[in-house]
Design an enzyme around this catalytic site. Structure first.
Site, PDB file in Angstrom:
ATOM      1  N   TYR A 109     -11.860   8.809 -51.961  1.00 24.13           N
ATOM      2  CA  TYR A 109     -11.549   9.281 -50.618  1.00 24.13           C
ATOM      3  C   TYR A 109     -12.646  10.253 -50.200  1.00 24.13           C
ATOM      4  O   TYR A 109     -13.052  11.115 -50.980  1.00 24.13           O
ATOM      5  CB  TYR A 109     -10.191  10.014 -50.596  1.00 24.13           C
ATOM      6  CG  TYR A 109      -9.924  10.633 -49.245  1.00 24.13           C
ATOM      7  CD1 TYR A 109      -9.266   9.918 -48.254  1.00 24.13           C
ATOM      8  CD2 TYR A 109     -10.395  11.916 -48.943  1.00 24.13           C
ATOM      9  CE1 TYR A 109      -9.066  10.466 -46.993  1.00 24.13           C
ATOM     10  CE2 TYR A 109     -10.205  12.466 -47.683  1.00 24.13           C
ATOM     11  CZ  TYR A 109      -9.541  11.729 -46.719  1.00 24.13           C
ATOM     12  OH  TYR A 109      -9.362  12.270 -45.471  1.00 24.13           O
ATOM     13  N   GLU A 197     -13.899   9.985 -41.641  1.00 25.93           N
ATOM     14  CA  GLU A 197     -13.129   9.673 -42.842  1.00 25.93           C
ATOM     15  C   GLU A 197     -13.532   8.303 -43.386  1.00 25.93           C
ATOM     16  O   GLU A 197     -13.575   7.331 -42.641  1.00 25.93           O
ATOM     17  CB  GLU A 197     -11.623   9.676 -42.530  1.00 25.93           C
ATOM     18  CG  GLU A 197     -10.764   9.513 -43.776  1.00 25.93           C
ATOM     19  CD  GLU A 197      -9.281   9.403 -43.449  1.00 25.93           C
ATOM     20  OE1 GLU A 197      -8.874   8.420 -42.794  1.00 25.93           O
ATOM     21  OE2 GLU A 197      -8.523  10.304 -43.848  1.00 25.93           O
TER      22      GLU A 197
END
Ligand code: GDP
Ligand code: MN
Length: 399
Positions: A109, A197
């Site tokens: 992530y 992101e």
């Protein structure tokens, strides 16, 4: 402002972030054609909506034939995709992105956000990729690596290397991760983003570091500096109430309650919503009509608030500092004569020339419910809304 995954990938790839080869399609046939152009024998078809969580909702499909691609597309085009980020109404699928499938070895992530407490861009990363960051922080909080960037010098290579090491990236892949981090940081700061992101950032079987998914959000107030970014706006993905407001220069956020709010000033608008909640109601919207509440703006605001079918009462709360209550009152009267408003209207005016403003309201003969304080206004709005509800129920019972 949000953009689509394929747009975010194109932007990031311009800053040196590696992404899989892909192409956009507006129909199942075009998607199959795009896949043939890309070559290979495995593809991923991805619904382009402004929301994450598509994988679990059927918006990301792995395909290994022309037929599978067409089928995946049939299940997407023209539908609304409902994910945990879209709300129950979902978001329409009008474009899909076809990508060459990537053999995943490890998932990470990676996120860049504005950290308000340190007033810096913060890089958030975790070796627990594939999960949403909310899940990671609930289930594996220790896996999260955080690092803030000193704006005067930007992201330093040693700092990016440190993040890579903390994630457990093998030495041979660190330079690729550093390049990805640098690319994301430069895109974030140069384009006035508020969020980048990549989830997941993957390491492939053949040792490449690739952004498999990408999300970017941009600061509305800086869009004038980036016309190439404002062009990416896709109104089909926005709350129609909010797009209408933005087009009219009003700052509006749609909410789920029944009491419409028309207020000048963002702080006062927030306080108005809080007071409505305190009085037992729920606001239908946030709306700041700005300082110079001219009759035209008040009328525009009424049209916008009334276009929400859930609105059962409207609270107008104006504090006149630079403004004057008599002008606002005239605007209010003019707006109510112009716009069809068939719900109770509660007005609280305060500040400069308030007596004259009140006189104009009473002289108009309009059934405006007046209030002296904000608390009074909120309470009256709640009572008016509840009465309206009982009347509506009574009418339904009669039918
Ligand atoms: P999201 O669910 O909206 O975040 O969409 P993503 O783009 O992150 O895709 C969801 C999931 O699909 C990813 O976490 C991957 O597990 C999987 N996925 C996406 N693209 C590929 C691919 O090229 N190869 C493989 N094997 N899986 C993929
Ligand atoms: Mn994702």
């Amino acid at each position: 402002m949000d953009v689509h995954e394929y747009q975010a990938k194109e932007i990031l790839s311009g800053f040196g972030v590696e992404v899989p080869p892909g192409a956009l399609a507006y129909s199942p046939e075009q998607a199959a054609y795009r896949a043939r152009e890309l070559g290979g024998d495995k593809w991923v078809v991805k619904a382009q909506v402004h929301a994450g969580g598509r994988g679990k909702a059927g918006g990301v499909k792995l395909c290994d034939s022309d037929h599978a691609i067409q089928e995946a597309c049939e299940s997407m085009f023209g539908r609304k995709l409902v994910t945990h980020q879209t709300g129950p109404e979902g978001k329409g699928i009008y474009r899909v992105y076809v990508e060459a499938a990537v053999p995943i070895e490890r998932e990470f992530y990676l996120g860049l956000v504005m950290d308000r407490s340190s007033q810096r861009v913060m890089i958030v990363a975790s070796a627990e990729g594939g999960m949403e960051i909310e899940e990671i922080s609930a289930e594996k909080p220790d896996s999260i690596v955080r690092s803030t960037v000193e704006p005067a010098v930007g992201l330093q290579d040693f700092q990016a290397r440190e993040i890579a090491f903390e994630l457990g990236i093998e030495p041979g892949l660190v330079s690729q991760v550093v390049r990805t981090l640098q690319g994301c940081y430069r895109a974030f700061s140069e384009l006035d983003a508020t969020m980048v992101e990549i989830n997941p950032l993957v390491v492939t079987g053949d040792d490449r570091v690739i952004a498999l998914d990408a999300k970017m959000t941009f600061d509305y107030n800086a869009l004038f500096r980036h016309p190439q970014i404002s062009e990416l706006r896709d109104k089909s993905q926005e709350d129609p109430r909010e797009s209408r407001a933005a087009d009219r220069g009003l700052s509006y956020v749609g909410l789920d309650g029944n009491i419409g709010c028309i207020v000048n000033g963002a702080g006062l608008a927030m306080a108005t919503m809080d007071t409505i909640m305190l009085a037992g109601g729920a606001p239908a919207n946030f709306l700041d009509i700005g300082g110079g509440a001219t009759p035209e703006r008040v009328a525009k605001a009424f049209r916008l608030v009334m276009s929400d079918k859930n609105v059962q009462a409207v609270l107008v709360n104006i504090f006149a500092g630079i403004n004057r209550c008599d002008w606002v009152a005239e605007g209010l009267v003019q707006a109510l004569n112009e716009v069809q408003v068939d719900v109770p209207v509660i007005a609280r005016l305060a500040g400069t020339n308030v007596e004259e403003g009140q006189r104009i309201l009473s002289k108009s003969g309009l059934p405006i419910i007046r209030a002296g304080t904000l608390m009074e206004a909120a309470e009256r709005a709640v009572v008016a809304w509840q009465n309206d509800l009982t009347q509506a129920t009574r009418m339904r019972a009669v039918k």
